[in-house]
Enzyme design. Structure first.
Site, PDB file in Angstrom:
ATOM      1  N   LYS A 113       0.836  -1.213   0.000  1.00 22.04           N
ATOM      2  CA  LYS A 113       0.000   0.000   0.000  1.00 22.04           C
ATOM      3  C   LYS A 113       0.862   1.250   0.000  1.00 22.04           C
ATOM      4  CE  LYS A 113      -4.009  -2.047   0.432  1.00 22.04           C
ATOM      5  NZ  LYS A 113      -4.847  -2.325  -0.681  1.00 22.04           N
ATOM      6  N   LYS A 195      -4.163 -12.008  -8.339  1.00 22.00           N
ATOM      7  CA  LYS A 195      -5.359 -12.729  -7.920  1.00 22.00           C
ATOM      8  C   LYS A 195      -6.612 -11.950  -8.283  1.00 22.00           C
ATOM      9  CE  LYS A 195      -6.010 -10.777  -3.327  1.00 22.00           C
ATOM     10  NZ  LYS A 195      -7.364 -10.693  -2.863  1.00 22.00           N
ATOM     11  N   LYS A 198     -11.599  -7.467  -5.389  1.00 18.99           N
ATOM     12  CA  LYS A 198     -12.814  -6.666  -5.485  1.00 18.99           C
ATOM     13  C   LYS A 198     -12.615  -5.402  -6.300  1.00 18.99           C
ATOM     14  CE  LYS A 198     -14.833  -7.863  -1.086  1.00 18.99           C
ATOM     15  NZ  LYS A 198     -13.748  -7.458  -0.178  1.00 18.99           N
TER      16      LYS A 198
HETATM   17  P1  ADP Z   1     -10.633  -8.608  -1.640  1.00 22.08           P
HETATM   18  O1  ADP Z   1      -9.171  -8.964  -1.562  1.00 22.08           O
HETATM   19  O2  ADP Z   1     -11.255  -9.126  -2.859  1.00 22.08           O
HETATM   20  O3  ADP Z   1     -10.943  -7.181  -1.361  1.00 22.08           O
HETATM   21  P2  ADP Z   1     -11.209  -9.338   1.086  1.00 22.08           P
HETATM   22  O4  ADP Z   1      -9.904  -8.709   1.368  1.00 22.08           O
HETATM   23  O5  ADP Z   1     -12.376  -8.747   1.745  1.00 22.08           O
HETATM   24  O6  ADP Z   1     -11.377  -9.412  -0.487  1.00 22.08           O
HETATM   25  O7  ADP Z   1     -11.154 -10.890   1.385  1.00 22.08           O
HETATM   26  C1  ADP Z   1     -12.190 -11.652   1.907  1.00 22.08           C
HETATM   27  C2  ADP Z   1     -11.791 -13.099   1.886  1.00 22.08           C
HETATM   28  O8  ADP Z   1     -11.641 -13.559   0.543  1.00 22.08           O
HETATM   29  C3  ADP Z   1     -10.439 -13.388   2.565  1.00 22.08           C
HETATM   30  O9  ADP Z   1     -10.531 -14.603   3.249  1.00 22.08           O
HETATM   31  C4  ADP Z   1      -9.487 -13.495   1.421  1.00 22.08           C
HETATM   32  O10 ADP Z   1      -8.364 -14.307   1.713  1.00 22.08           O
HETATM   33  C5  ADP Z   1     -10.354 -14.136   0.376  1.00 22.08           C
HETATM   34  N1  ADP Z   1      -9.882 -13.831  -0.981  1.00 22.08           N
HETATM   35  C6  ADP Z   1      -9.884 -12.632  -1.607  1.00 22.08           C
HETATM   36  N2  ADP Z   1      -9.406 -12.741  -2.865  1.00 22.08           N
HETATM   37  C7  ADP Z   1      -9.088 -14.064  -3.039  1.00 22.08           C
HETATM   38  C8  ADP Z   1      -8.566 -14.826  -4.130  1.00 22.08           C
HETATM   39  N3  ADP Z   1      -8.317 -14.276  -5.313  1.00 22.08           N
HETATM   40  N4  ADP Z   1      -8.364 -16.148  -3.937  1.00 22.08           N
HETATM   41  C9  ADP Z   1      -8.661 -16.732  -2.749  1.00 22.08           C
HETATM   42  N5  ADP Z   1      -9.162 -16.081  -1.694  1.00 22.08           N
HETATM   43  C10 ADP Z   1      -9.381 -14.755  -1.824  1.00 22.08           C
END
Ligand code: ADP
Ligand code: TRP
Length: 332
Positions: A113, A195, A198
């Site tokens: 970040k 990966k 969101k």
């Molecule tokens: P993002 O990274 O999409 O903003 P969050 O940080 O809120 O999502 O993550 C919520 C859950 O989803 C966590 O347990 C995170 O490890 C999982 N997660 C997010 N992206 C992935 C991904 N591409 N593959 C596997 N798990 C993921």
């Protein structure tokens, strides 16, 4: 015997995607029958990027609706908003006194970040793993179902739990990341870089709210090449990613068929992507439809969140009373 405690959260930063589903929600749904589960929307965590209040509210409702659409039963688990539990920021404050600036600055997600948004390196970002620790320890959580990207954060939670126990006496069990198949999941993006997420890589991420045509378009654009020219050759990353996605939503035989076609150089990536697109549509469609209906029903979502908050506060208030006592801030 009382059931083991499970805690996990998802930030309200946008639409949920396949990574959230296979990294986290699929486990939630399986765990709800076996464990004592606390699942929440990490709305405080999403404040690091200063969202518009109206967007934030909609995103919180959406995360709740999408979790239920994926099969979470609010009668079996506590499903709540993090900000409805005042004991969480209280424990966060206590834990901040045991967390050192140096160790927080070394966390890879923080360093990322600092590199990508140097204009907004706020204290909330620095202490993000401490708040996450409070989320987990407030219920004395032991199993934390998360994707691969959260592994280090849970390791920090374990360190902070040990540190609290070392300073004030045995209070918190040590939490561990959890996935049913031993290995934590990382769902790759469709363009072969990083990966699914969101807010980044929007065109290379499949969202649970994507309509059928959008799903097809995104899948057909996934990166491929002219195909292998030698039998049993090594697979490039971006082809491995397509196989990984196929493995998540398609039948075992389908994956094996394409794998052997890859190995004997007869594979046609266009056909494989068409198959993947159809299997994705079949997977996402029912979730999207259930979530769309629920998303409109704010009174229902509010009832669910209130019930969840009541359950969560019952557990949180016990833990915070114990932590206060251990620290010595109980006077009456
Ligand atoms: P993002 O990274 O999409 O903003 P969050 O940080 O809120 O999502 O993550 C919520 C859950 O989803 C966590 O347990 C995170 O490890 C999982 N997660 C997010 N992206 C992935 C991904 N591409 N593959 C596997 N798990 C993921
Ligand atoms: N930090 C997690 C993420 O970005 C979300 C989260 C917040 C969480 N608190 C948690 C996950 C507690 C598990 C347990 O994905």
């Amino acid at each position: 015997m009382s059931k083991e405690i499970v805690v996990s959260g998802i930030r309200s930063t946008g639409y949920l995607h396949l990574g959230n589903y296979f990294g986290a929600m699929r486990n939630y749904v399986k765990m709800q029958d076996e464990y004592n589960c606390y699942f929440f929307v990490a709305d405080y965590h999403s404040l690091t990027t200063h969202p518009e209040p109206e967007h934030l509210r909609e995103n919180v409702y959406r995360v709740v609706a999408e979790n239920i659409a994926c099969g979470l039963d609010p009668d079996k688990v506590a499903l709540y908003a993090q900000s409805d539990i005042p004991e969480i920021p209280e424990l966060y404050l206590m834990l901040n006194m045991l967390a050192y600036k140096g160790e927080l600055e070394k966390v890879p997600t923080f360093k990322d970040k600092v590199r990508t948004q140097p204009q907004n390196v706020n204290a909330g970002l620095l202490t993000y793993p401490v708040l996450m620790t409070a989320d987990i320890l407030i219920h004395k959580g032991i199993k934390v179902p998360v994707g691969k990207d959260q592994e280090q954060h849970v390791e920090m939670a374990r360190n902070f739990a040990q540190r609290f126990n070392g300073r004030y006496g045995e209070t918190f069990p040590e939490p561990y990341p959890f996935n049913y198949s031993n290995e934590l999941v990382k769902v790759p993006s469709l363009d072969g870089t990083g990966k699914m997420s969101k807010s980044e890589n929007v065109n290379a991420t499949l969202y649970l709210a994507d309509d059928d045509d959008t799903i097809r378009k995104k899948v057909m654009k996934a990166k491929t090449d002219a195909g292998p020219t030698e039998h049993d050759s090594e697979m490039p990353d971006y082809i491995q990613n397509i196989f990984q996605l196929l493995h998540l939503v398609s039948k075992h035989e389908t994956v094996e068929t394409y794998r052997s076609m890859y190995n004997n150089c007869t594979i046609r990536y266009g056909d494989m992507k068409k198959q993947l697109a159809e299997d994705m549509v079949n997977f996402i469609q029912p979730i999207r439809e259930r979530a769309t209906d629920l998303q409109q029903d704010h009174p229902q979502l509010q009832r669910i969140m209130k019930l969840g908050a009541e359950k969560a506060r019952e557990s949180a208030s016990k833990t915070i009373a114990e932590a206060r006592k251990k620290i010595g801030i109980n006077y009456y």
